[in-house]
Design a protein around this motif. Structure first.
Motif, PDB file in Angstrom:
ATOM      1  N   GLU A  45     -27.606  62.083 -15.773  1.00  4.44           N
ATOM      2  CA  GLU A  45     -28.075  63.452 -15.589  1.00  4.44           C
ATOM      3  C   GLU A  45     -27.153  64.199 -14.637  1.00  4.44           C
ATOM      4  N   CYS A  46     -26.984  65.491 -14.922  1.00  2.23           N
ATOM      5  CA  CYS A  46     -26.154  66.360 -14.083  1.00  2.23           C
ATOM      6  C   CYS A  46     -26.943  66.729 -12.829  1.00  2.23           C
ATOM      7  N   ASP A  89     -30.349  67.754 -16.125  1.00  4.23           N
ATOM      8  CA  ASP A  89     -30.477  67.378 -17.527  1.00  4.23           C
ATOM      9  C   ASP A  89     -29.316  66.475 -17.887  1.00  4.23           C
ATOM     10  N   THR A 140     -23.623  67.466 -20.487  1.00  2.00           N
ATOM     11  CA  THR A 140     -23.015  68.125 -21.640  1.00  2.00           C
ATOM     12  C   THR A 140     -21.553  68.372 -21.299  1.00  2.00           C
ATOM     13  N   ASP A 141     -20.653  67.729 -22.038  1.00  2.00           N
ATOM     14  CA  ASP A 141     -19.224  67.783 -21.720  1.00  2.00           C
ATOM     15  C   ASP A 141     -19.007  67.407 -20.257  1.00  2.00           C
ATOM     16  N   CYS A 166     -21.807  68.620 -15.509  1.00  2.00           N
ATOM     17  CA  CYS A 166     -21.516  69.307 -16.771  1.00  2.00           C
ATOM     18  C   CYS A 166     -20.375  70.289 -16.539  1.00  2.00           C
ATOM     19  N   THR A 221     -19.848  73.274 -17.803  1.00  2.00           N
ATOM     20  CA  THR A 221     -20.328  74.640 -17.572  1.00  2.00           C
ATOM     21  C   THR A 221     -21.040  74.752 -16.224  1.00  2.00           C
ATOM     22  N   GLN A 274     -19.419  60.646 -21.656  1.00  2.00           N
ATOM     23  CA  GLN A 274     -19.998  61.406 -22.759  1.00  2.00           C
ATOM     24  C   GLN A 274     -20.503  60.461 -23.851  1.00  2.00           C
ATOM     25  N   LYS A 283     -24.416  59.963 -25.306  1.00  2.00           N
ATOM     26  CA  LYS A 283     -24.755  59.996 -26.728  1.00  2.00           C
ATOM     27  C   LYS A 283     -25.458  58.702 -27.153  1.00  2.00           C
TER      28      LYS A 283
END
Length: 400
Positions: A9-10, A15, A18-19, A30, A32, A70, A74
């Motif tokens: 988790e970030c 969450d 993501t990337d 993440c 972003t 990553q 997944k």
């Protein structure tokens, strides 16, 4: 400490990654999320920092996707429905449990944790945090603000506390990193010493910037005063120059008015002074004696003065044209043109010599000639001599 789920988790969005990108200090975020944190933190040209350990990073740090992490995210998402580990909770319960960190030393009724001991890898409530401070054996432990992931504040390679700061790589490191790891033989400081040094450098830099801008303001103020003085001096000079020009123009106007006033009586004198702008032919003829006129030609380059026996119209006034003066056998004239004085009679030009004496009545005729590109605009000025020459004039010019 911490579950597998928490490591995926970030720390910013709470969450799954993501990337995901890994900073030089070893913390993951993440892409972003970390970009949003840095954009909110200030200018893009300023130093970047890690939201977890708060260390400053190089301004040209490169953010590359951690493909290994990553892949783990997944795989976790793909295997999540079939697992029976304790961390397989619903999103709502996961969010709720992640929002509150419990004390790891409270057995029956876990209390809310307010501190995290990096040495023990444990979250502490207020009572156990106080116990860490009171026990001499625990006083050397590193206690920080409560965090969900104590490992994020440790070296990822050696799982040891980040107590040193590498001055060459400008990242916090553990003792093993300096002894046997990637930062061997690098110049390092104690983390608290490096922090104090950075604070001192930042304060000095701030002071230098403030001093620099103070000097700039002094220079700008001086330039502004100088420019205002120059503008005021130019304004004063222009006002004085305009006043002088106005005085000069007023003096010229007064002089013109004075000349006009002095010329006005001359214009109203009875035949004392005549200005001839056009050809004038006398009304009365001269039959005997010698007659004299004075004509002021000023700077006129062209003029005619002569006499004619020309015909007389019904009103007994000669109608001889000035254009025929000297070009027929009934008129004589003195002509000035191009600096030469010529005597003209019957189309013949001679040097001031009239061929014969006329026995017929003569009419004096004066012609100022036409304007030639503004070079012949002055009039002929004729004086009337009141004393007539009734006697004869001898050869020496004396009146008898």
């Amino acid at each position: 400490m911490g579950t597998v789920k928490e490591t995926l988790e970030c720390p910013v969005c709470q969450d799954f990654f993501t990337d995901p990108v890994t900073l030089p200090c070893g913390h993951d975020f993440c892409l972003t999320c970390i970009q949003a944190v840095w954009e909110t933190g200030g200018s893009d040209e300023g130093p970047s920092f890690c939201p977890e350990c708060q260390i400053f990073l190089h301004s040209d740090v490169t953010l590359e996707i951690n493909t290994s992490l990553q892949t783990k995210v997944k795989d976790f998402a793909a295997n999540r429905p079939s697992t029976t580990e304790p961390w397989t909770t619903t999103p709502s319960s996961a969010t709720k449990s992640s929002s509150t960190i419990r004390c790891d030393h409270c057995i029956e009724t876990p209390s809310v944790a307010i501190r995290t001991c990096l040495t023990c890898d444990a979250s502490l409530c207020q009572a156990h945090a106080l116990l860490h401070q009171q026990r001499s054996a625990l006083r050397e432990h590193t206690v920080v603000e409560v965090t969900r992931d104590p490992l994020s504040l440790k070296c990822r390679e050696h799982r040891d506390e980040l107590k040193l700061f590498c001055m060459e790589e400008r990242v916090p490191v553990c003792c093993l990193c300096v002894l046997v790891g990637m930062h061997k033989d690098h110049k390092v400081f104690q983390l608290h010493e490096a922090c104090a040094d950075f604070k001192t450098s930042a304060a000095d830099f701030k002071e230098r910037i403030s001093d620099k801008y103070s000097r700039i303001r002094v220079v700008l103020d001086g330039d502004e005063r100088l420019m205002m003085q120059i503008i005021e001096a130019e304004e004063t000079y222009m006002i004085e120059w305009l006043e002088a020009q106005r005085g000069h123009m007023e003096a010229q106007i007064r002089e013109i008015d004075s000349l006009r006033a002095s010329r006005k009586p001359l214009l109203h004198e009875e035949v004392e002074l005549r200005f001839l702008q056009y050809s004038v032919l006398a009304q009365e003829s001269l039959t005997t004696g010698r007659h004299y006129w004075e004509v002021i030609v000023q700077e006129k380059p062209y003029w005619l003065v002569g006499v004619t026996t020309g015909p007389v119209d019904k009103g007994d006034a000669p109608s001889q044209s000035s254009s025929s003066l000297g070009v027929n056998n009934t008129s004589w004239c003195i002509y000035h043109g191009d600096g030469q004085y010529l005597a003209c009679h019957d189309t013949q030009e001679k040097q001031l010599s009239v061929g014969k004496r006329c026995t017929e009545p003569l009419y004096p005729m004066l012609n100022p000639c036409i304007d030639v590109i503004g070079l012949n605009t002055q009039p002929l000025t004729m004086f009337w001599i009141k004393d007539h020459w009734d006697g004869h004039v001898n050869t020496e010019g004396a009146k008898e």
